[in-house]
Every structure is written in C-alpha cells, then in structure tokens.
Design a protein around this motif. Structure first.
Motif, mmCIF file in Angstrom:
data_model
loop_
_atom_site.group_PDB
_atom_site.id
_atom_site.type_symbol
_atom_site.label_atom_id
_atom_site.label_comp_id
_atom_site.label_asym_id
_atom_site.label_seq_id
_atom_site.Cartn_x
_atom_site.Cartn_y
_atom_site.Cartn_z
ATOM 1 N N GLU A 33 -3.104 -21.985 58.124
ATOM 2 C CA GLU A 33 -4.463 -22.416 57.960
ATOM 3 C C GLU A 33 -4.136 -23.856 56.926
ATOM 4 N N VAL A 35 -16.317 -11.500 56.718
ATOM 5 C CA VAL A 35 -16.090 -10.522 56.772
ATOM 6 C C VAL A 35 -15.485 -9.985 57.979
ATOM 7 N N GLY A 36 -16.293 -9.954 59.031
ATOM 8 C CA GLY A 36 -15.901 -9.602 59.651
ATOM 9 C C GLY A 36 -16.342 -9.924 61.078
ATOM 10 N N HIS A 37 -15.153 -9.194 62.718
ATOM 11 C CA HIS A 37 -15.744 -10.649 64.277
ATOM 12 C C HIS A 37 -15.843 -9.851 64.982
ATOM 13 N N MET A 43 -5.762 -7.834 57.923
ATOM 14 C CA MET A 43 -6.493 -7.795 58.554
ATOM 15 C C MET A 43 -6.923 -5.994 59.130
ATOM 16 N N GLY A 80 -12.332 -6.583 64.376
ATOM 17 C CA GLY A 80 -11.190 -7.944 62.938
ATOM 18 C C GLY A 80 -12.271 -7.565 61.715
ATOM 19 N N ILE A 81 -11.506 -7.072 60.875
ATOM 20 C CA ILE A 81 -12.602 -7.675 59.384
ATOM 21 C C ILE A 81 -10.900 -7.935 58.424
ATOM 22 N N GLY A 82 -12.014 -8.925 57.676
ATOM 23 C CA GLY A 82 -10.752 -9.147 56.936
ATOM 24 C C GLY A 82 -11.437 -8.271 55.066
ATOM 25 N N ARG A 109 -10.390 -10.538 52.752
ATOM 26 C CA ARG A 109 -11.364 -10.943 52.015
ATOM 27 C C ARG A 109 -12.203 -10.670 51.586
ATOM 28 N N PHE A 163 -2.636 -13.089 55.238
ATOM 29 C CA PHE A 163 -4.111 -12.211 54.829
ATOM 30 C C PHE A 163 -4.204 -10.755 55.537
ATOM 31 N N PHE A 216 -16.246 -8.634 69.439
ATOM 32 C CA PHE A 216 -16.450 -9.094 70.596
ATOM 33 C C PHE A 216 -15.967 -8.550 71.349
ATOM 34 N N ARG A 233 -1.839 -17.182 59.542
ATOM 35 C CA ARG A 233 -2.319 -18.307 60.266
ATOM 36 C C ARG A 233 -2.098 -19.609 59.631
ATOM 37 N N ILE A 271 -7.637 -15.723 47.835
ATOM 38 C CA ILE A 271 -6.978 -15.031 49.491
ATOM 39 C C ILE A 271 -7.770 -15.252 50.278
ATOM 40 N N MET A 272 -8.648 -16.116 49.713
ATOM 41 C CA MET A 272 -10.744 -16.361 50.591
ATOM 42 C C MET A 272 -10.084 -16.879 52.058
ATOM 43 N N ARG A 273 -9.525 -17.344 51.847
ATOM 44 C CA ARG A 273 -9.039 -18.195 53.029
ATOM 45 C C ARG A 273 -7.663 -18.318 52.538
HETATM 46 P P1 ATP Z 1 -12.697 -17.914 59.907
HETATM 47 O O1 ATP Z 1 -14.315 -18.514 60.302
HETATM 48 O O2 ATP Z 1 -13.215 -17.943 58.621
HETATM 49 O O3 ATP Z 1 -11.804 -19.005 60.260
HETATM 50 P P2 ATP Z 1 -11.663 -16.550 62.426
HETATM 51 O O4 ATP Z 1 -13.072 -16.366 63.003
HETATM 52 O O5 ATP Z 1 -10.853 -17.459 62.649
HETATM 53 O O6 ATP Z 1 -12.955 -16.766 60.577
HETATM 54 P P3 ATP Z 1 -11.506 -13.955 63.422
HETATM 55 O O7 ATP Z 1 -10.230 -14.152 64.544
HETATM 56 O O8 ATP Z 1 -12.524 -13.439 63.356
HETATM 57 O O9 ATP Z 1 -11.347 -15.046 61.853
HETATM 58 O O10 ATP Z 1 -10.618 -12.975 62.239
HETATM 59 C C1 ATP Z 1 -11.005 -11.663 61.790
HETATM 60 C C2 ATP Z 1 -11.744 -11.863 60.311
HETATM 61 O O11 ATP Z 1 -10.299 -12.102 59.520
HETATM 62 C C3 ATP Z 1 -12.763 -13.051 59.749
HETATM 63 O O12 ATP Z 1 -13.195 -12.035 60.252
HETATM 64 C C4 ATP Z 1 -12.478 -12.919 58.337
HETATM 65 O O13 ATP Z 1 -13.257 -11.804 57.621
HETATM 66 C C5 ATP Z 1 -10.856 -12.533 58.468
HETATM 67 N N1 ATP Z 1 -10.350 -13.583 58.317
HETATM 68 C C6 ATP Z 1 -9.803 -14.485 58.869
HETATM 69 N N2 ATP Z 1 -9.369 -15.956 58.758
HETATM 70 C C7 ATP Z 1 -8.954 -15.483 57.611
HETATM 71 C C8 ATP Z 1 -8.018 -15.944 56.392
HETATM 72 N N3 ATP Z 1 -7.297 -17.218 56.876
HETATM 73 N N4 ATP Z 1 -8.348 -15.331 55.112
HETATM 74 C C9 ATP Z 1 -8.168 -14.308 55.366
HETATM 75 N N5 ATP Z 1 -9.046 -13.931 55.857
HETATM 76 C C10 ATP Z 1 -9.327 -14.237 57.123
#
Ligand code: ATP
Ligand code: MG
Length: 418
Positions: free
Chosen positions: A142, A261-263, A157, A295-297, A300, A155, A265, A140, A149-151
C-alpha cells in the motif's frame, strides 16, 4: 487463563501516532504492535479476537459447503503473466526473486494460484461446482498504510473461490455467499450495509461490497430509501451524471461513510479464459468455467468493530468476538486466602462450563485491574473481595454500564450463558 501468568500489554498513556480510536485502543489495550510500516504482530489478546472472528467466518463458509484449504503465499510470476496481471497490477504487488533469479510475488490475492490448482485436477464437469476458501496473510505494498491494521501492508484475509459450469450456477452460488456474509456480519453484531461496487484490480462483471458504517470509514456510500446502496465510486455511472450532489438530491439518497470489510465478485471467465480452464459438458461441448471470488478483511474487522464499539474507557466488545467472555477480578487475593479460594472455585466452575474466563489474580490494585479490563473491553466483569467470599456471592458489572449488582454463582452463570 490466569492473568498472573498471561502476557497482558496494556499501556497507561495514549500512543502519540494513532489518528483514530481503533488504532489508539488496539495499541493501548495491547492487541497489536507495529513491526514496520503496515506490518503488525498480534499479541495474545488481539490474537484471541482474530481467532474468534475467523471461527465465525469458518462456520458460515463450511455451512454453505465451501471447503477450507491453504495456498503458498509466495507465488510464481508465470501465473501472473498468464492472467496479464504481472503487467497491470502495479506497485502494490511486492515482487521478489529467488536464488535462481526467478520472479515471484507475495500474494495479494489468489485468483491465479487457485485457477492453476483447479485446472490441474479438474477432469470432469461432474466435479463442479467447486467451492474453496482459505484464511491467510496477504501482502499489498500500500502506498499509504494507515490507521494500524485497518490499512496494513500485511493483513489477514479470508478469500473464497467458486468454479461453475455455467452462469446460472455462478449466480446461485453468488447468492449463497451473499447470505453467508450477511450471517457473518449479523453474528459479529456490526452495523453494516451491502453496496454495488467497482470490481477494480480483481475484475469481472458484478461485485458487491460489505461496509461497516463508521465516520472514520474511507469509502463514501450512497444509500436509497429502500436501504439499497452504491459505492460513490460507481454512482456517477449508475445514475448517469457527473454531479454527486445532484445525484443525492434527485434520488433522495443518504450519504454515509463505510469501512470496506468484504467484497464479492462475479469473475465470469476472466481468469478461466486467460489461463485456459475448460471442461467438456455432458454434451461434450467445451465450456469455459465461470468463476466467483469472495473476500473478507478478517483483521480489518477487528479495527472496524472497535470503531463502532468503544467509549472513553476503552473497547466494548460484542460478546461473540470478545477475547474473554468474563473476567474475575480478585481484590487482594494474594493476601486473603478466602478470596483466593472463592475466586479460584468460581474460575474452575466457569471453565468446566466452557465459558471463556480469565482470572485476574495479579498482585495489583483493584482500580488498576478494573482500568485494564475496561480498556480491553471484556463484556462481563466480576469482582470478588472479602465480603463476596464470605457471602458466596459476586459483584457483577457489565462493561459500558455503571451499575453493579450482587449475584449468586448460579445466577451469574445463567446471565453469561444467555
Ligand atoms: P481497499 O479498497 O480498502 O483498498 P480492496 O478493494 O483493494 O480494499 P479487496 O481486493 O476487495 O480489497 O480485498 C478484500 C478485503 O480485504 C477488503 O474488502 C478489505 O476488507 C480487506 N483489505 C484489503 N486491503 C487491505 C489492507 N491494506 N489492510 C487490511 N485489509 C485490507
Ligand atoms: Mg474491494
């Protein structure tokens, strides 16, 4: 593993460009190195942690009956045009062309690819439900990569997808994934919470996020007296008010910072409709497939775990994801044969019991070795010098505690195996 023959990349000085503890410690302890903005290589220690987290996730996905697959990371634009996201996804989607000037993107998520995969092979409702996941690199672009590696831009997933004949089946599996996520974060020994969330770019009717609680988290969470939470992003809609302060006061909520860390849907038919994924049911009625995605990061989580578990000396890993379960530190083993013999014997014993061990047989001072392992954060530290070798005991210390004890090898093994 023997440290004399293992690439450790610890650093003495604090990196100047790291703003938060996890970023600083990941560089200092030699877990990752930056290649370019938002892109990191995993070094041996960091990669071991990544693999341990992946394996916990794998076990819990396999346990609910989701099957592992792997999809290509370069995705054709046609699929994204079908879903409509080629237009709507925006600048985070890194687009590229091949030699024939065809458009592609680097996969930030895989709803289109897996919907296409399933529609080509699904020929009976009896094949449903289908549950598959992969653990792979996502890209992505960003706008502001930060905190290591947090953002990141690239990365790791874990993304799972489910396909169902009807809403009830989707609801049932959504709960299974939710439970699997709870199991995963319990096993990772992280303090976390689940909240209602916004579905954003991915879409669908309902979503929940999993957050690791940390002051450095980028998300604001509101949690009620029963421990049920919402992401601040949707609080205004849920509580039908524009004033967050008022919402907090009126509903007796607690505000916390979280790292997402997870989302998960409930996508419903968002992708199956736009991409024409239908199947006849038993009564020969054409049905639109209901989908979920989860999803799980993975990468992250490493940073989130460090945010929650560190002190002035370094990282303190939860045993389940530590790069090694135990380190044996020799005092001058290169000069002292009995020390070398005894520590090697212990190293072999632990290996034979499948205990993840590293023997620090480097030609270095005890203080330097200890500093390295406290920084790296291995939870169990054993020291072997002349007197230990003579008495066939070890000096044992838990990472994060100051007191040391003298143990027999049998007692040490008992402690590690508990
Ligand atoms: P964020 O709000 O942090 O940008 P997102 O809602 O866009 O994340 P999702 O599409 O839900 O992310 O992706 C699933 C998981 O992937 C997230 O819960 C997060 O843990 C991880 N993730 C997303 N973007 C990143 C990133 N740029 N770097 C590292 N991990 C990420
Ligand atoms: Mg999200």
């Amino acid at each position: 593993m023997k440290a004399s023959n293992y690439p450790l990349f610890t650093q003495k000085n604090d990196p100047s460009d790291a703003e938060i503890a996890s970023h600083k410690l990941m560089l200092k302890a030699g877990l990752v190195r930056q290649q370019s903005s938002g892109q990191y290589s995993f070094l041996p220690i960091g990669y071991r942690v990544l693999k341990k987290i992946e394996n916990i996730i794998r076990e819990e996905m396999n346990a609910i009956g989701s099957a592992e697959i792997l999809m290509p990371s370069v995705q054709p634009s046609e699929l994204w045009e079908e879903s409509g996201r080629w237009e709507t996804y925006g600048l985070e989607l890194l687009r590229l062309k091949d030699r024939h000037q065809r458009d592609y993107c680097l996969g930030p998520t895989f709803e289109e690819v897996i919907t296409d995969l399933v529609r080509k092979d699904l020929n009976s409702y009896k094949q449903l439900p289908l549950n598959m996941y992969q653990i792979s690199s996502k890209f992505r672009d960003e706008i502001r990569p930060r905190f290591g590696i947090m953002r990141a831009r690239e990365f790791i997933m874990k993304d799972a997808y489910s396909f169902h004949l009807n809403q009830e089946c989707l609801d049932e599996w959504y709960e299974k994934y939710k439970q699997a996520y709870n199991n995963i974060f319990d096993r990772l020994k992280l303090e976390y919470t689940m909240v209602d969330a916004d579905s954003g770019n991915i879409g669908g009717s309902k979503s929940n996020e999993f957050h690791v609680i940390a002051d450095t988290g980028e998300d604001d969470l509101l949690i009620d007296q029963n421990g049920i939470g919402v992401n601040c992003e949707i609080a205004k809609t849920k509580y039908n008010s524009d004033d967050i302060e008022e919402i907090i006061k009126d509903n007796n909520l607690i505000q916390k910072k979280g790292i997402e860390v997870g989302h998960i849907f409930k996508l419903g038919d968002k992708y199956s409709k736009s991409m024409n994924l239908y199947i006849d049911n038993a009564e020969l009625n054409k049905c639109n497939i209901q989908m979920g995605c989860y999803g799980i990061g993975v990468s992250r989580i490493i940073a989130a775990a460090i945010e929650q578990n560190h002190d002035d000396n370094g990282i303190i890993w939860p045993a389940s994801i530590s790069p090694f379960r135990i380190v044996i530190i020799e005092i001058e083993g290169h000069k002292n044969e009995s020390v070398r013999l005894f520590s090697t014997e212990l190293y072999k014993k632990l290996n034979a019991k499948d205990i993840d061990v590293i023997l620090d047989d480097r030609n270095a001072k005890l203080g330097n070795k200890l500093n390295d392992w406290e920084l790296i954060g291995v939870p169990n530290i054993v020291i072997i010098g002349k007197s230990e070798a003579e008495n066939t005991t070890v000096t044992f210390k838990k990472r994060g505690q100051t007191d040391k004890s003298s143990l027999s090898i049998e007692d040490l093994i008992k402690i590690i195996q508990d």
